[in-house]
Motif scaffolding. Structure first.
Motif, PDB file in Angstrom:
ATOM      1  N   GLY A   1       0.783  -1.240   0.000  1.00 37.19           N
ATOM      2  CA  GLY A   1       0.000   0.000   0.000  1.00 37.19           C
ATOM      3  C   GLY A   1       0.803   1.272   0.000  1.00 37.19           C
ATOM      4  N   ASN A   2       2.115   1.228   0.134  1.00 40.05           N
ATOM      5  CA  ASN A   2       2.939   2.435   0.134  1.00 40.05           C
ATOM      6  C   ASN A   2       3.580   2.617  -1.234  1.00 40.05           C
ATOM      7  OD1 ASN A   2       2.468   2.931   2.901  1.00 40.05           O
ATOM      8  ND2 ASN A   2       4.114   1.483   3.459  1.00 40.05           N
ATOM      9  N   ALA A   3       3.390   3.807  -1.787  1.00 32.49           N
ATOM     10  CA  ALA A   3       3.972   4.092  -3.105  1.00 32.49           C
ATOM     11  C   ALA A   3       5.496   4.180  -2.988  1.00 32.49           C
ATOM     12  CB  ALA A   3       3.402   5.396  -3.654  1.00 32.49           C
ATOM     13  N   ARG A   4       6.212   3.596  -3.934  1.00 31.10           N
ATOM     14  CA  ARG A   4       7.675   3.606  -3.955  1.00 31.10           C
ATOM     15  C   ARG A   4       8.133   3.979  -5.359  1.00 31.10           C
ATOM     16  NH1 ARG A   4       9.669   0.330   0.199  1.00 31.10           N
ATOM     17  NH2 ARG A   4       8.274   0.529   1.965  1.00 31.10           N
ATOM     18  N   ARG A   5       9.088   4.891  -5.427  1.00 34.87           N
ATOM     19  CA  ARG A   5       9.621   5.330  -6.712  1.00 34.87           C
ATOM     20  C   ARG A   5      10.935   4.606  -6.992  1.00 34.87           C
ATOM     21  NH1 ARG A   5      10.388  11.636  -7.816  1.00 34.87           N
ATOM     22  NH2 ARG A   5       8.122  11.447  -8.007  1.00 34.87           N
ATOM     23  N   PHE A   6      11.179   4.234  -8.264  1.00 32.06           N
ATOM     24  CA  PHE A   6      12.457   3.653  -8.656  1.00 32.06           C
ATOM     25  C   PHE A   6      13.553   4.692  -8.466  1.00 32.06           C
ATOM     26  CE2 PHE A   6       9.653   0.609 -10.503  1.00 32.06           C
ATOM     27  CZ  PHE A   6      10.371  -0.582 -10.576  1.00 32.06           C
ATOM     28  N   ALA A   7      14.677   4.272  -7.930  1.00 33.58           N
ATOM     29  CA  ALA A   7      15.735   5.215  -7.584  1.00 33.58           C
ATOM     30  C   ALA A   7      16.377   5.846  -8.802  1.00 33.58           C
ATOM     31  CB  ALA A   7      16.801   4.501  -6.752  1.00 33.58           C
ATOM     32  N   THR A   8      16.428   5.155  -9.906  1.00 37.67           N
ATOM     33  CA  THR A   8      17.124   5.648 -11.089  1.00 37.67           C
ATOM     34  C   THR A   8      16.125   6.106 -12.139  1.00 37.67           C
ATOM     35  OG1 THR A   8      18.884   4.052 -10.684  1.00 37.67           O
ATOM     36  CG2 THR A   8      18.821   5.080 -12.855  1.00 37.67           C
ATOM     37  N   PRO A   9      16.275   7.357 -12.631  1.00 38.51           N
ATOM     38  CA  PRO A   9      15.396   7.800 -13.733  1.00 38.51           C
ATOM     39  C   PRO A   9      15.630   6.925 -14.964  1.00 38.51           C
ATOM     40  CG  PRO A   9      16.542   9.657 -12.728  1.00 38.51           C
ATOM     41  CD  PRO A   9      17.169   8.424 -12.181  1.00 38.51           C
ATOM     42  N   LEU A  10      14.568   6.686 -15.710  1.00 36.51           N
ATOM     43  CA  LEU A  10      14.648   5.821 -16.883  1.00 36.51           C
ATOM     44  C   LEU A  10      14.227   6.588 -18.133  1.00 36.51           C
ATOM     45  CD1 LEU A  10      12.907   2.630 -15.437  1.00 36.51           C
ATOM     46  CD2 LEU A  10      15.356   3.049 -15.671  1.00 36.51           C
ATOM     47  N   PRO A  11      14.801   6.225 -19.288  1.00 38.58           N
ATOM     48  CA  PRO A  11      14.281   6.771 -20.546  1.00 38.58           C
ATOM     49  C   PRO A  11      12.805   6.376 -20.701  1.00 38.58           C
ATOM     50  CG  PRO A  11      16.401   5.706 -20.873  1.00 38.58           C
ATOM     51  CD  PRO A  11      15.963   5.374 -19.498  1.00 38.58           C
ATOM     52  N   HIS A  12      12.064   7.235 -21.345  1.00 38.51           N
ATOM     53  CA  HIS A  12      10.609   7.040 -21.413  1.00 38.51           C
ATOM     54  C   HIS A  12      10.263   5.698 -22.042  1.00 38.51           C
ATOM     55  CE1 HIS A  12       6.374   7.654 -22.561  1.00 38.51           C
ATOM     56  NE2 HIS A  12       6.339   8.523 -21.510  1.00 38.51           N
ATOM     57  N   GLU A  13      10.963   5.293 -23.115  1.00 40.06           N
ATOM     58  CA  GLU A  13      10.652   4.033 -23.778  1.00 40.06           C
ATOM     59  C   GLU A  13      10.893   2.845 -22.834  1.00 40.06           C
ATOM     60  OE1 GLU A  13      12.459   6.387 -24.908  1.00 40.06           O
ATOM     61  OE2 GLU A  13      11.570   7.072 -26.815  1.00 40.06           O
ATOM     62  N   ARG A  14      12.019   2.887 -22.070  1.00 42.26           N
ATOM     63  CA  ARG A  14      12.308   1.784 -21.138  1.00 42.26           C
ATOM     64  C   ARG A  14      11.304   1.780 -20.013  1.00 42.26           C
ATOM     65  NH1 ARG A  14      15.834  -1.923 -19.460  1.00 42.26           N
ATOM     66  NH2 ARG A  14      16.352  -2.095 -17.246  1.00 42.26           N
ATOM     67  N   ALA A  15      10.908   2.944 -19.537  1.00 43.92           N
ATOM     68  CA  ALA A  15       9.910   3.017 -18.475  1.00 43.92           C
ATOM     69  C   ALA A  15       8.583   2.408 -18.933  1.00 43.92           C
ATOM     70  CB  ALA A  15       9.709   4.472 -18.042  1.00 43.92           C
ATOM     71  N   GLU A  16       8.194   2.661 -20.213  1.00 45.03           N
ATOM     72  CA  GLU A  16       6.957   2.094 -20.742  1.00 45.03           C
ATOM     73  C   GLU A  16       7.041   0.571 -20.787  1.00 45.03           C
ATOM     74  OE1 GLU A  16       4.056   3.011 -21.542  1.00 45.03           O
ATOM     75  OE2 GLU A  16       4.230   5.155 -21.173  1.00 45.03           O
ATOM     76  N   LEU A  17       8.191   0.029 -21.218  1.00 46.74           N
ATOM     77  CA  LEU A  17       8.345  -1.424 -21.278  1.00 46.74           C
ATOM     78  C   LEU A  17       8.228  -2.036 -19.895  1.00 46.74           C
ATOM     79  CD1 LEU A  17      11.310  -1.763 -23.810  1.00 46.74           C
ATOM     80  CD2 LEU A  17       8.923  -2.370 -24.198  1.00 46.74           C
ATOM     81  N   VAL A  18       8.882  -1.423 -18.897  1.00 49.87           N
ATOM     82  CA  VAL A  18       8.821  -1.939 -17.536  1.00 49.87           C
ATOM     83  C   VAL A  18       7.409  -1.851 -17.008  1.00 49.87           C
ATOM     84  CG1 VAL A  18       9.664  -1.611 -15.175  1.00 49.87           C
ATOM     85  CG2 VAL A  18      11.244  -1.371 -17.089  1.00 49.87           C
ATOM     86  N   ARG A  19       6.710  -0.711 -17.281  1.00 51.04           N
ATOM     87  CA  ARG A  19       5.341  -0.552 -16.781  1.00 51.04           C
ATOM     88  C   ARG A  19       4.430  -1.621 -17.341  1.00 51.04           C
ATOM     89  NH1 ARG A  19       0.771   1.394 -18.575  1.00 51.04           N
ATOM     90  NH2 ARG A  19       1.696   2.064 -20.531  1.00 51.04           N
ATOM     91  N   ARG A  20       4.540  -1.868 -18.670  1.00 56.02           N
ATOM     92  CA  ARG A  20       3.667  -2.868 -19.278  1.00 56.02           C
ATOM     93  C   ARG A  20       3.943  -4.259 -18.693  1.00 56.02           C
ATOM     94  NH1 ARG A  20       4.477   0.212 -24.109  1.00 56.02           N
ATOM     95  NH2 ARG A  20       6.166  -1.158 -24.781  1.00 56.02           N
ATOM     96  N   SER A  21       5.240  -4.570 -18.460  1.00 52.05           N
ATOM     97  CA  SER A  21       5.573  -5.879 -17.881  1.00 52.05           C
ATOM     98  C   SER A  21       4.984  -6.032 -16.491  1.00 52.05           C
ATOM     99  CB  SER A  21       7.093  -6.044 -17.821  1.00 52.05           C
ATOM    100  OG  SER A  21       7.654  -6.023 -19.113  1.00 52.05           O
ATOM    101  N   LEU A  22       5.060  -4.965 -15.691  1.00 53.20           N
ATOM    102  CA  LEU A  22       4.526  -5.038 -14.334  1.00 53.20           C
ATOM    103  C   LEU A  22       3.004  -5.125 -14.343  1.00 53.20           C
ATOM    104  CD1 LEU A  22       6.839  -2.442 -12.509  1.00 53.20           C
ATOM    105  CD2 LEU A  22       6.881  -4.933 -12.289  1.00 53.20           C
ATOM    106  N   GLU A  23       2.349  -4.334 -15.206  1.00 58.14           N
ATOM    107  CA  GLU A  23       0.890  -4.371 -15.239  1.00 58.14           C
ATOM    108  C   GLU A  23       0.365  -5.709 -15.747  1.00 58.14           C
ATOM    109  OE1 GLU A  23      -0.260  -0.959 -17.494  1.00 58.14           O
ATOM    110  OE2 GLU A  23      -0.179   0.394 -15.728  1.00 58.14           O
ATOM    111  N   GLN A  24       1.120  -6.323 -16.685  1.00 65.46           N
ATOM    112  CA  GLN A  24       0.707  -7.653 -17.148  1.00 65.46           C
ATOM    113  C   GLN A  24       0.777  -8.664 -16.013  1.00 65.46           C
ATOM    114  OE1 GLN A  24       3.170  -8.636 -20.470  1.00 65.46           O
ATOM    115  NE2 GLN A  24       2.202  -7.145 -21.868  1.00 65.46           N
TER     116      GLN A  24
END
Length: 420
Positions: A42-65
């Motif tokens: 229940g606690n929001a956590r941010r990734f420590a390292t900024p990511l390029p937008h395309e890589r962030a989208e790939l990671v988001r889709r993998s996690l949401e799947q």
């Protein structure tokens, strides 16, 4: 290339399988399932390292799947480094709000005191800083002392290596010297006893061990000089003897206060007590005990059978006179157990200081005056007894003395090392 932050919402998407979601998150973050499960509470956590937008989208889709809730937040342009687009993507790590104990490493919510070992973080860090400062100061002082000692060494040159005393194996050298000392001392004691043993009769040339030869002499009295003293020699008989030395006494020994100090007698080099004939051939001489004093040879035994088999007329104590160096050396080289031959004159002798001594002319007399006084013209050792044991005694005695000196030197030069 724009960078952005990827943030976990801390919740699962509707209808998601919790185990599948935890496994996917653990695999992505390369962490344990327990730690991944803790990120979905229940606690929001941010990734420590900024990511390029395309890589962030790939990671988001993998996690949401996998059913893990996440979102992308744009990153302010001023906070985006110019070279971020050219960096290799780093390993994904989630920002943690946990603190780690500097002593035991326990991870826990932000606090000042460790929940596991109980230390106060700030006090522990301060103590660690003081310890590091003290260690650094001690190291600097040691280095300064070493440099000072090196600079003060006399005759030192650049590039010349100096061997430190610590490199010398003092303990090993001490143990080696002690081992040599003890073993050589034991051998010296053993060989000292063995070298005085009488050999068996078969060792000797029995054909020569006949009765002494005493014949009339044509020599007139004559004078000789020794150590500045002029002596009168009065020959009585020519005399020759072959025998085995069973005891001896050096007239110049420290314990003899008569010959040199009182009598100024520098002619009587040694007293030699010898046996011959059946005493040697039967081996009876080996069962007797002998001892020489200033002018007497003492013979004794606790065995009545040995005393009965010993021929008391085949023994004599001889005051041996000589003043020539080669005769002196020959007489001094005789040792107990040796078969010897000497010849000369039975004689009286005296000097102007009032000293005079006579001689026995018979082998059957006893008591005071029964010793033969012989002015020696020829002296030879026919058989040398126990040469091996005598050599072992000399070498072991020398080795024991040298190792004792080495132990004494090591006692003073070896550095002190306290026992631990």
């Amino acid at each position: 290339m724009n960078s952005c932050h990827l943030e976990l919402t801390g919740h699962l998407l509707p209808g998601a399988d919790p185990e599948r979601a935890c496994a996917a998150l653990a695999k992505l973050l390369r962490t344990s399932p327990e730690q991944a499960r803790a990120l979905l509470r229940g606690n929001a956590r941010r990734f420590a390292t900024p990511l390029p937008h395309e890589r962030a989208e790939l990671v988001r889709r993998s996690l949401e799947q996998a059913g893990v809730g996440c979102r992308i937040e744009p990153m302010a342009a001023s906070a985006t480094p110019a070279a971020a687009a050219f960096r290799k993507p780093a390993t994904l790590q989630v920002e943690s709000d946990q603190v780690e104990c500097p002593k035991c490493g326990h991870s826990q919510p932000p606090t000042d005191i460790c929940q596991r070992c109980g230390i106060v973080f700030e006090k522990y860090r301060a103590a660690e800083r003081r310890r590091q400062l003290q260690a650094s100061a001690a190291a600097n002082a040691s280095a300064s002392a070493a440099n000072g000692a090196s600079n003060s060494a006399t005759g030192s040159t650049t590039g010349t290596a100096q061997t430190p005393s610590a490199s010398i194996p003092y303990r090993l050298l001490n143990q080696l010297a002690l081992l040599v000392f003890l073993s050589s001392l034991a051998l010296a004691l053993w060989s000292h006893w063995r070298k005085e043993e009488f050999p068996p009769p078969s060792f000797y040339d029995l054909s020569q061990l006949e009765e002494p030869r005493q014949t009339a002499t044509d020599l007139e009295p004559f004078h000789v000089e020794a150590e500045g003293i002029r002596y009168l020699i009065e020959p009585l008989f020519d005399y020759a003897l072959d025998g085995v030395v069973v005891s001896l006494h050096d007239s110049d020994s420290f314990m003899d206060i008569y010959h040199i100090k009182d009598w100024k007698d520098f002619l009587n080099i040694r007293d030699l007590c010898v046996v011959w004939g059946e005493n040697v051939a039967s081996g009876a001489f080996r069962d007797m005990d002998y001892k020489n004093t200033t002018w007497t040879c003492w013979i004794s035994t606790q065995d009545p059978v040995a005393a009965a088999s010993f021929n008391w007329q085949q023994l004599s104590n001889n005051h041996v006179l000589a003043h020539e160096p080669h005769l002196y050396e020959a007489i001094k080289s005789a040792e107990i157990g040796d078969q010897i031959h000497f010849s000369g004159q039975l004689a009286r002798y005296s000097h102007d200081g009032g000293f005079q001594r006579g001689t026995s002319t018979s082998r059957s007399d006893t008591g005071n005056g029964a010793c033969e006084t012989v002015y020696v013209e020829d002296f030879r050792i026919v058989r040398k007894s126990n040469p091996g044991w005598r050599l072992a005694y000399r070498l072991s005695s020398m080795l024991a003395f040298m190792s004792l000196i080495a132990l004494t030197v090591l006692l003073f030069v070896a550095p002190y090392r306290p026992h631990r």
